[in-house]
Design an enzyme around this catalytic site. Structure first.
Site, PDB file in Angstrom:
ATOM      1  N   CYS A   1       0.711  -1.401  -0.359  1.00  0.00           N
ATOM      2  CA  CYS A   1       0.296   0.014   0.022  1.00  0.00           C
ATOM      3  C   CYS A   1       0.823   1.230   0.027  1.00  0.00           C
ATOM      4  CB  CYS A   1      -1.207   0.207   0.936  1.00  0.00           C
ATOM      5  SG  CYS A   1      -0.551  -1.454   2.461  1.00  0.00           S
TER       6      CYS A   1
ATOM      7  N   ARG B   1       2.676  -1.024  -7.371  1.00  0.00           N
ATOM      8  CA  ARG B   1       3.608  -1.157  -5.928  1.00  0.00           C
ATOM      9  C   ARG B   1       1.552  -2.429  -5.792  1.00  0.00           C
ATOM     10  NH1 ARG B   1       6.328   1.457  -2.488  1.00  0.00           N
ATOM     11  NH2 ARG B   1       6.069   0.565  -0.965  1.00  0.00           N
TER      12      ARG B   1
ATOM     13  N   TRP C   1      -3.876  -2.298   0.498  1.00  0.00           N
ATOM     14  CA  TRP C   1      -3.282  -3.685   0.433  1.00  0.00           C
ATOM     15  C   TRP C   1      -3.910  -4.583   0.922  1.00  0.00           C
ATOM     16  CZ3 TRP C   1      -0.200  -8.808   1.506  1.00  0.00           C
ATOM     17  CH2 TRP C   1      -0.285  -9.224   0.562  1.00  0.00           C
TER      18      TRP C   1
ATOM     19  N   ASN D   1       0.297   2.288   6.816  1.00  0.00           N
ATOM     20  CA  ASN D   1       1.049   0.917   6.237  1.00  0.00           C
ATOM     21  C   ASN D   1       1.565   0.191   6.426  1.00  0.00           C
ATOM     22  OD1 ASN D   1       0.501   2.155   3.439  1.00  0.00           O
ATOM     23  ND2 ASN D   1       2.851   2.394   2.747  1.00  0.00           N
ATOM     24  N   GLY D   2       1.138  -0.800   7.221  1.00  0.00           N
ATOM     25  CA  GLY D   2       1.891  -2.396   7.923  1.00  0.00           C
ATOM     26  C   GLY D   2       0.514  -3.243   8.921  1.00  0.00           C
TER      27      GLY D   2
ATOM     28  N   GLU E   1      12.206 -19.630 -11.201  1.00  0.00           N
ATOM     29  CA  GLU E   1      12.198 -18.346 -12.001  1.00  0.00           C
ATOM     30  C   GLU E   1      11.661 -18.190 -12.299  1.00  0.00           C
ATOM     31  OE1 GLU E   1      12.670 -15.603 -10.204  1.00  0.00           O
ATOM     32  OE2 GLU E   1      12.156 -14.478 -11.673  1.00  0.00           O
TER      33      GLU E   1
ATOM     34  N   LYS F   1       7.873 -17.141 -12.460  1.00  0.00           N
ATOM     35  CA  LYS F   1       7.524 -15.966 -13.650  1.00  0.00           C
ATOM     36  C   LYS F   1       5.991 -15.973 -13.866  1.00  0.00           C
ATOM     37  CE  LYS F   1       9.153 -13.006 -12.159  1.00  0.00           C
ATOM     38  NZ  LYS F   1       9.727 -12.655 -11.363  1.00  0.00           N
TER      39      LYS F   1
ATOM     40  N   GLU G   1       3.110 -16.038 -11.473  1.00  0.00           N
ATOM     41  CA  GLU G   1       3.046 -14.089 -10.515  1.00  0.00           C
ATOM     42  C   GLU G   1       1.640 -13.293 -12.116  1.00  0.00           C
ATOM     43  OE1 GLU G   1       6.362 -12.235  -8.502  1.00  0.00           O
ATOM     44  OE2 GLU G   1       6.836 -13.280 -10.295  1.00  0.00           O
TER      45      GLU G   1
ATOM     46  N   HIS H   1      11.370 -38.812  -9.332  1.00  0.00           N
ATOM     47  CA  HIS H   1      11.193 -39.718  -7.495  1.00  0.00           C
ATOM     48  C   HIS H   1       9.968 -38.753  -7.913  1.00  0.00           C
ATOM     49  CE1 HIS H   1      15.206 -40.993  -6.993  1.00  0.00           C
ATOM     50  NE2 HIS H   1      16.133 -40.065  -7.691  1.00  0.00           N
TER      51      HIS H   1
ATOM     52  N   LYS I   1       4.609  -5.042  -5.198  1.00  0.00           N
ATOM     53  CA  LYS I   1       5.526  -4.230  -5.584  1.00  0.00           C
ATOM     54  C   LYS I   1       6.545  -4.774  -4.377  1.00  0.00           C
ATOM     55  CE  LYS I   1       9.079  -4.086  -8.281  1.00  0.00           C
ATOM     56  NZ  LYS I   1       9.522  -5.493  -9.136  1.00  0.00           N
TER      57      LYS I   1
HETATM   58  N1  HGA Z   1      -3.052  -3.720   7.910  1.00  0.00           N
HETATM   59  C1  HGA Z   1      -3.662  -2.306   7.207  1.00  0.00           C
HETATM   60  C2  HGA Z   1      -2.715  -2.280   6.105  1.00  0.00           C
HETATM   61  C3  HGA Z   1      -2.661  -3.323   4.894  1.00  0.00           C
HETATM   62  C4  HGA Z   1      -0.890  -2.487   4.734  1.00  0.00           C
HETATM   63  O1  HGA Z   1      -0.200  -1.744   4.703  1.00  0.00           O
HETATM   64  N2  HGA Z   1      -0.825  -3.604   2.987  1.00  0.00           N
HETATM   65  O2  HGA Z   1       0.466  -3.120   2.338  1.00  0.00           O
HETATM   66  C5  HGA Z   1      -5.249  -3.167   5.811  1.00  0.00           C
HETATM   67  O3  HGA Z   1      -5.008  -3.928   5.748  1.00  0.00           O
HETATM   68  O4  HGA Z   1      -5.914  -1.560   6.008  1.00  0.00           O
END
Ligand code: HGA
Length: 610
Positions: free
Chosen positions: A2, A27, A75, A100-101, A483, A487, A490, A506, A605
């Protein structure tokens, strides 16, 4: 992951915030939102699930305007991507927060706040921050003091941007475990989780350090460290040009970045090689005494960077004669270690903000490693700042979520390290000269392999209707196969597995049939004949084989076997060169399937959460 953007300015900030969010789109995110304080001291908010374009549409219908604002691309980690879970989160209309976090103790804080009469509108961990700041303000703290008191109560990782309705013209920003920068303007200041977001408005930045809380107003920025003491942090000029994040004439960033590899490798090697040796100074003045004491190497990384580490292990052991272990960071950080004397701790990360890799580095500092060295693409990143030694890859900004040029430049950086350490151990001057000659030729070799793109695009058609595929390699080409499979997974969402070719019988051979294409990488090395036998095993079960083979390797033409000749290179750089056709294959399969190549579903990202 995020993204955060915030601004305090004399001009209207809505447009700056929206442009910032667009620049953070690469990102990866699932929803977006913005909050702006009006002149009457009220905060207004718009949020939308999906792309920033949806938020833009919502803003076109009901515009926001004002001089203080924060915005976010989310995110989701806690609670599904919905409008109600999108940031900014607000407390009683008075406080707005972007985050974020992950707040690890949010459940306890939430119970406590509910007990105090606060209500919650989302399932996120973030909303407790808004309410807690409000609670401190309600008992008399100003915005800065309220954020300082709140962060002291948080466990976990955060970058925060906070504003309050009754303190217009002020933003408070805080960071621990997630990056956050302050952008400096004239009579206006900004915050963001990534310098890209602010490049249209400034090139002057201050990077917050762990535990910092910043009081950001139009005319001033005051930074307080984790102890509450006001501190000076250096101002830096960003060298990233605002257009480095444009797509040029390419349909996707990923394709542009695949094609930039030759140039990115030349940049990464520039000034680091003499005619026949790796220059000794390239790891900085502190490196020599550290390198003299080293006896082994521990590499820690995630995802694609981990694959770079796996390839480097072959080089460290076969060329340098140094024992080398490689581990994914999320495993490394949560187990006990026995660290032999003289072990170098090497981290690899494109962004330098990968949460698990950074946490592993911090953990490693207490484990008795001789020193730490980061191989990284972002000079201002936490990983670079916190490592003893650094080797920068010079790939330029990588926007596509699926890493390409970052990977091959990491491999080039690792080869430089192998030479620098190896010459103190088993690497002879002659082998080093051979390696350096191969590195000099590498950018041109990558150009030659990029010319195979039209053939690879044709071959991609065979994968479009398949649900599974297998990638095979031996030796240092096994991680190349890993890798290649990563790719494809993803960006095309086709299930792909990689195996060392000798493991086929195996177990995985049971999966092989006409619906399971098998991709193999076949350089002209000592394992070639063994690999050929493994491929016979596939053919004998009716599997369709696509082999990327060194152009000196002869395969008898037959049904079920397609061979694409890859220009021949020195064995040591073959993993870099053979990666390129696998990237192109994944790209063209994804384009044919119509997926969102640069922003594949569910992925982000730089992974700044654990
Ligand atoms: N935990 C928060 C922010 C998520 C986040 O940092 N994502 O990279 C949420 O879930 O809204």
């Amino acid at each position: 992951m995020c993204g955060i953007v915030g601004a305090v300015a004399e001009r209207d900030v809505a447009r700056i915030l929206l442009e910032g969010l667009k620049r953070l789109e690469y990102r990866g995110y699932d929803s977006a939102g913005m909050a702006i304080a009006d002149d009457a001291g009220r905060i207004h908010r718009r949020r939308a699930v999906g792309k920033v374009a949806s938020l833009e549409a919502a803003l076109a219908e009901e515009p926001l305007a004002g001089h203080t604002g924060i915005a976010h691309t989310r995110w989701a980690t806690h609670g599904r991507p919905t409008d109600a879970n999108a940031h900014p989160h607000m407390a009683r209309g008075q406080v707005a927060v972007v985050h974020n976090g992950i707040i690890e103790n949010y459940e306890a804080l939430r119970r406590d706040l509910e007990g105090a009469g606060y209500t919650f509108e989302s399932q996120t961990d973030t909303e407790v921050v808004a309410n807690q700041v409000h609670r401190h303000m309600a008992s008399g703290a100003d915005l800065l003091a309220a954020v300082q008191a709140t962060v002291a109560e948080l466990d976990g990782a955060y970058a925060l941007g906070v504003m309050a309705a009754d303190e217009p013209g002020r933003l408070v920003a805080a960071r621990r475990g997630s990056p956050l920068v302050i952008g400096l303007g004239i009579g206006e200041h900004f915050i963001a989780s990534d310098v890209f977001a602010l490049l249209p408005v400034t090139q002057r930045f201050v990077f917050l350090e762990e535990g910092d809380v910043a009081d950001v107003r139009r005319e001033t920025v005051a930074i307080h460290d984790r102890g509450g003491k006001q501190v000076e942090r250096p101002e830096r000029l960003s060298e990233v040009s605002p257009d480095a994040v444009e797509r040029g004439g390419y349909r996707h960033f990923m394709l542009k970045e695949i094609h930039e590899q030759s140039h990115a490798l030349a940049e990464t090697l520039e000034g680091r090689l003499s005619r026949d040796a790796v220059l000794p100074e390239i790891f900085g003045p502190d490196a020599r005494p550290i390198f003299d004491r080293l006896q082994r190497v521990q590499i820690v990384a995630c995802g694609t960077s981990y694959h770079a580490g796996l390839i480097a292990r072959y080089w460290f052991e076969s060329l340098a004669g140094l024992p080398c272990d490689v581990e994914v960071a999320s495993e490394f950080r949560y187990r006990r270690h026995v660290v032999p004397d003289g072990t170098l701790f090497v981290t690899i990360s494109q962004s330098g903000e990968t949460a698990d890799t950074l946490a592993a580095l911090r953990e490693a500092k207490n484990l008795g490693f001789a020193a730490s060295l980061a191989i990284c693409n972002v000079p201002e990143s936490s990983l670079v700042r916190e490592s003893d030694l650094v080797l920068m890859t010079r790939a330029g900004p990588e926007i596509g979520v699926a890493s390409t040029k970052a990977f091959t430049t990491q491999l080039a950086g690792l080869l430089l390290l192998v030479a620098a350490l190896g010459r103190r151990h088993a690497l002879t001057a002659e082998s080093e000269a051979g390696l350096v000659a191969a590195l000099h030729d590498l950018p041109a070799a990558v150009e030659r392999v990029l010319a195979l793109e039209p053939d690879i695009a044709d071959l991609a058609e065979r994968f479009v209707d398949k649900r599974h595929s297998l990638f095979l390699g031996r030796g240092a080409q096994y991680p190349v196969a890993l890798e290649g499979a990563l790719k494809l997974k993803e960006i095309s969402y086709i299930h792909a597995e990689a195996y060392p070719a000798g493991e086929l019988k195996h177990g995985p051979l049971a999966l092989v049939d006409a619906d399971m294409p098998v991709v193999a990488v076949a350089p002209n090395d000592e394992l070639l004949e063994k690999l050929k036998s493994n491929l016979q095993e596939v053919e004998a079960r009716g599997g369709e084989l696509l082999v990327f083979a060194d152009d000196r390797v002869q395969f008898t033409p037959r049904d079920g076997l397609t061979v694409l000749a890859v220009p021949s290179v020195h064995e040591l750089v073959a993993p870099l060169v053979f990666t390129v056709p696998l990237q192109l294959l994944a790209y063209h399969v994804a384009v044919l399937k119509g997926t969102d190549v640069d922003k594949p579903r569910n992925l982000a990202k730089s992974v700044t959460v654990e």
